[in-house]
Write an enzyme that holds these catalytic residues in place. Sequence first.
Site, short mmCIF file in Angstrom:
data_model
loop_
_atom_site.label_atom_id
_atom_site.label_comp_id
_atom_site.label_asym_id
_atom_site.label_seq_id
_atom_site.Cartn_x
_atom_site.Cartn_y
_atom_site.Cartn_z
CG HIS A 151 11.83 -6.55 -130.63
ND1 HIS A 151 11.22 -6.59 -129.39
CD2 HIS A 151 11.73 -5.25 -131.03
CE1 HIS A 151 10.77 -5.40 -129.06
NE2 HIS A 151 11.07 -4.56 -130.04
CB SER A 272 31.83 -31.61 -133.21
OG SER A 272 31.36 -32.92 -133.08
CE LYS A 278 28.43 -28.29 -134.30
NZ LYS A 278 27.55 -27.17 -134.18
CD GLU A 285 29.47 -21.87 -127.89
OE1 GLU A 285 29.42 -22.84 -127.15
OE2 GLU A 285 29.61 -21.99 -129.13
#
Length: 495
Positions: A151, A272, A278, A285
């Site tokens: 979880h 970024s 970043k 992804e």
Amino acid sequence: MYRSRHKADLDRNTLNFLSSIDIDNKILYYDILCTKAHVIMLSEIRLLNQGELVSIIAELDRVLRRPQNLVRDGFEDIHEALETHLIRKIGMDVGGKIQTGRSRNDQVITDIRIKARDDLIDIIFHVINLVRLLLQKSQENLNSIMPLYTHLQQAQIGNFAHYLISYSEILIRDMDRLFSLYDRINESPLGAGPIGGSLFPLNRRKTARLLGFDNIVSNTIDATSSRDFMIEFTSDISSIMITLSRIAEDLIIWSSQEFGFIEINDKHASTSSAMPQKKNPDPLELMRSKAAIVIGNLASIMTILKSLPSGYSRDLQDIKIPFWNSIEICSSSLVMMRDIIDSLEVKKEAMLKASEIGYAVSLDIAELLVLKHRLPFRTAHKLVGALVSKSIGKDNASLKLLNTSEVKEILDKMKIKITPDKLVGMLNEINLERSIATRRSEGAPNPKQQIRYIKKYRNLLKKYLNNVKEMKNEIDTAKENLTNAISHIRKSKPI
Ligand code: ARG
């Protein structure tokens, strides 16, 4: 070129709408192989003479050498383009014979199967490379203690090796599915004609052998219109992509500042345009989104197939798009994942720190209480729960900081007859490494067991590697034989 009864040509719009010529580039090579095998067989049953055969083969070889010279514009597909090319180059009297006893319906699915066979082998090699790396990294991370999550909450203590081995196991199963699929792909539909065979004494087993197939798909309806191996292949690929996307998700989470368990190499991270600090794990992804695309492709393929009448319908052409797209996604994702894992940095200290500040050792303590003090497990569970709750109340302090009176109060309240000092001593002796090392059940993250599993899977991988090499050899030999057969034929003079 195929229009014998029509009074008008296809209009341009219709042609563009129905043509598969753009994606058919992927099967030009296979269509040439398939055509070579077919014409060799035709010459053996005397539907082509030696000279005709040599001219056809010579022209096919020229296309193979200079595929860019093949005119594609204005055709429905690569089969029409190639036949037209042959007729233009060597004349109707010879070129016009290549489609004797053959239809695009048996032809296209033969091309698809030969290509699928190559693709399947490629993917197996990629999976083997990835698993080999996971096992190597497991070996290096036997002592990288980390929390295991259920979880997404800390559950038990484990190590990074155990995590990596879990995905080795999954990928080996994913690969095993591909192996078992191979035999179902490796059957030749060639010679089935449009749907019902031919008056000619076509030697289907001969063309099958020439193309390296183990068998033929005998029933001509089945041969021309079944695509179940494409469902299966895309489903197996979906399974691999789901595996990769779950690894990707873990790595994304673990590379966040909050976790900091791993650091992805700069060469695999984006940034970024606005925020200079970043470092984004974009390839990981995309692994998640690409898994979604493949699953969508599987749904497309199944939906195109469902309720189609038996026999070829043009709908079948559109399956090639999601099918090949899935294969390409899977191959590139496997390579990408391998590169990312190969170069990522494992932050052992951060993993250890997270393991120490949490209460993921609770189950080990409860089990120790069962073993040492013969408490019923439920009682031990309640006792450790109360100890954890007390520690959480003390600003999430370690269980080691509980003192005798706090422990005594809990024991008394629960009427458990253990000396408080003994329990405090036990809590103080908690050692994560020992905790894992003493897990005895099979498959647990005990490093001794991991070493055994690494060895076992390395051996298994060798077997898979030998098998896939054998499969590839058989295909390569068939391709070579086909080439030799051709050079043998070419010795006789063209007409
Ligand atoms: N381009 C077609 C495909 O990819 C080839 C078969 C066409 N057959 C036909 N009867 N129209 O499926």
